[in-house]
Design a protein around this motif. Structure first.
Motif, short mmCIF file in Angstrom:
data_model
loop_
_atom_site.label_atom_id
_atom_site.label_comp_id
_atom_site.label_asym_id
_atom_site.label_seq_id
_atom_site.Cartn_x
_atom_site.Cartn_y
_atom_site.Cartn_z
N ASN A 287 0.75 24.68 17.32
CA ASN A 287 0.61 25.27 18.66
C ASN A 287 0.06 26.69 18.57
OD1 ASN A 287 2.93 27.19 18.32
ND2 ASN A 287 4.10 25.28 18.26
N LEU A 288 -0.18 27.27 19.73
CA LEU A 288 -0.72 28.64 19.82
C LEU A 288 0.33 29.60 20.37
CD1 LEU A 288 -4.28 27.83 21.24
CD2 LEU A 288 -3.66 28.41 18.89
N ASP A 289 1.59 29.34 20.03
CA ASP A 289 2.68 30.18 20.55
C ASP A 289 2.57 31.63 20.12
OD1 ASP A 289 3.64 27.91 21.71
OD2 ASP A 289 5.40 27.69 20.41
N ALA A 290 1.93 31.87 18.97
CA ALA A 290 1.81 33.24 18.46
C ALA A 290 0.60 33.97 19.03
CB ALA A 290 1.74 33.23 16.93
N TRP A 291 -0.12 33.31 19.95
CA TRP A 291 -1.38 33.86 20.45
C TRP A 291 -1.39 33.91 21.98
CZ3 TRP A 291 -4.92 35.41 16.75
CH2 TRP A 291 -4.64 34.98 15.45
N GLU A 292 -2.25 34.77 22.50
CA GLU A 292 -2.47 34.85 23.93
C GLU A 292 -3.93 35.17 24.19
OE1 GLU A 292 0.01 38.04 25.28
OE2 GLU A 292 -1.24 39.61 24.39
N SER A 293 -4.37 34.94 25.40
CA SER A 293 -5.73 35.28 25.77
C SER A 293 -5.86 36.79 25.91
CB SER A 293 -6.11 34.61 27.10
OG SER A 293 -7.36 35.11 27.57
N VAL A 294 -6.97 37.34 25.44
CA VAL A 294 -7.22 38.77 25.62
C VAL A 294 -7.36 39.10 27.10
CG1 VAL A 294 -8.92 40.61 25.19
CG2 VAL A 294 -8.23 39.08 23.33
N GLU A 295 -7.79 38.12 27.88
CA GLU A 295 -7.95 38.33 29.31
C GLU A 295 -6.63 38.23 30.06
OE1 GLU A 295 -10.87 39.28 30.42
OE2 GLU A 295 -11.69 39.04 28.39
N GLY A 296 -5.58 37.79 29.36
CA GLY A 296 -4.27 37.63 29.99
C GLY A 296 -3.88 36.17 30.09
N GLY A 297 -2.61 35.88 29.89
CA GLY A 297 -2.12 34.52 29.97
C GLY A 297 -2.17 33.82 28.62
N PRO A 298 -1.82 32.55 28.59
CA PRO A 298 -1.79 31.78 27.33
C PRO A 298 -3.18 31.66 26.70
CG PRO A 298 -0.62 30.63 29.09
CD PRO A 298 -1.38 31.75 29.74
N ALA A 299 -3.20 31.53 25.38
CA ALA A 299 -4.45 31.27 24.67
C ALA A 299 -4.99 29.91 25.09
CB ALA A 299 -4.22 31.31 23.17
N GLU A 300 -6.29 29.84 25.34
CA GLU A 300 -6.89 28.62 25.87
C GLU A 300 -7.75 27.88 24.84
OE1 GLU A 300 -8.97 29.55 29.44
OE2 GLU A 300 -7.16 30.14 30.54
N TRP A 301 -7.62 28.23 23.57
CA TRP A 301 -8.33 27.49 22.55
C TRP A 301 -7.65 26.13 22.34
CZ3 TRP A 301 -10.18 31.14 18.03
CH2 TRP A 301 -10.97 32.16 18.58
N THR A 302 -8.32 25.21 21.68
CA THR A 302 -7.82 23.85 21.53
C THR A 302 -7.15 23.65 20.17
OG1 THR A 302 -9.95 23.04 20.69
CG2 THR A 302 -9.58 22.95 23.07
#
Length: 248
Positions: free
Chosen positions: A60-75
């Motif tokens: 998962n991407l729990d350790a990451w976030e979007s630079v624009e704000g909110g959850p990371a949206e990579w797959t």
């Protein structure tokens, strides 16, 4: 009291005559340190050190976030994460200063119609500012300080250790953050060592300032610890097995 203080005191008190009367064993003991004793960790072959923080282990991407704000949206699929082209860069939710960072990446195997900076472009940004370039640099000429494992627009790699497109590659990065004085001016610049596929390609080079595309880099602002960022440069780059050890 640390053994280093004992060494200094012993050396200061020892006269030349006294030193001549010491046995070899006694002379050796003057420079032997009792501590501090390094903590013991587990370091499995091809695994993650026990004192490391896993930033991406395939689930998962729990350790990451979007630079624009909110959850990371990579797959995330089959144990790897891919740049979701157009979704923007992602960064760690945790801040870091001095680190040892291990990261594995893969450029797309399809190269037809892509060359130079358009082939497998991404980047690892330390403290969100200082970029180690990710690029398919296997038989893909570009400007030398913009190829894979360059400190982008600052330092050319010592050698090109790139593997063919579609193959997994690794960076092992040892990074020392910059220090700023009370006047907010840089007192000690950042330094970085990079191993590309196990080969030293940057040997404790000085980072000249924030990564920029146009113009000269500079330390334009004082800052503390900050996230590690991965760049979305509109290429289908994949990542896996990312972990970091805090050296601060």
């Amino acid at each position: 009291m640390r053994r280093t203080m004992t060494i200094l005191a012993t050396l200061a008190l020892a006269t030349p005559a006294a030193a001549q009367e010491m046995t070899d064993a006694q002379r050796s003991q003057v420079t032997e340190l009792d501590g501090p004793v390094p903590a013991r960790i587990e370091a499995p072959a091809a695994g993650v050190p026990s004192d490391a923080t896993v930033l991406f282990g395939g689930e998962n991407l729990d350790a990451w976030e979007s630079v624009e704000g909110g959850p990371a949206e990579w797959t995330v699929e089959d144990g790897i994460m891919r740049v979701n082209r157009g979704s923007g860069a992602i960064r760690t939710t945790q801040d870091f200063c001095d680190v040892q960072l291990h990261i594995e990446w893969r450029a797309p195997s399809e190269t037809e119609g892509y060359d130079g900076q358009d082939r497998g472009n991404s980047g690892v940004f330390l403290q969100e500012r200082y970029e180690v370039q990710v690029l398919d640099s296997y038989d893909n000429p570009t400007y030398a300080n913009g190829q894979a494992a360059s400190i982008y627009k600052q330092h050319i790699p010592l050698v090109n250790a790139s593997r063919p497109p579609g193959e997994w590659q690794s960076y092992d990065i040892i990074y020392t953050a910059p220090e700023f004085g009370s006047d907010d001016r840089v007192r000690e610049p950042a330094h970085v060592t990079v191993l590309h596929n196990g080969v030293v390609v940057q040997n404790h080079v000085e980072i000249q300032g924030k990564t920029v595309w146009i113009g000269a880099p500079s330390y334009d602002e004082a800052h503390g610890c900050a996230p590690i960022m991965l760049q979305d440069h509109d290429a289908d780059v994949a990542y896996r097995n990312i972990w970091v050890r805090d050296l601060s």
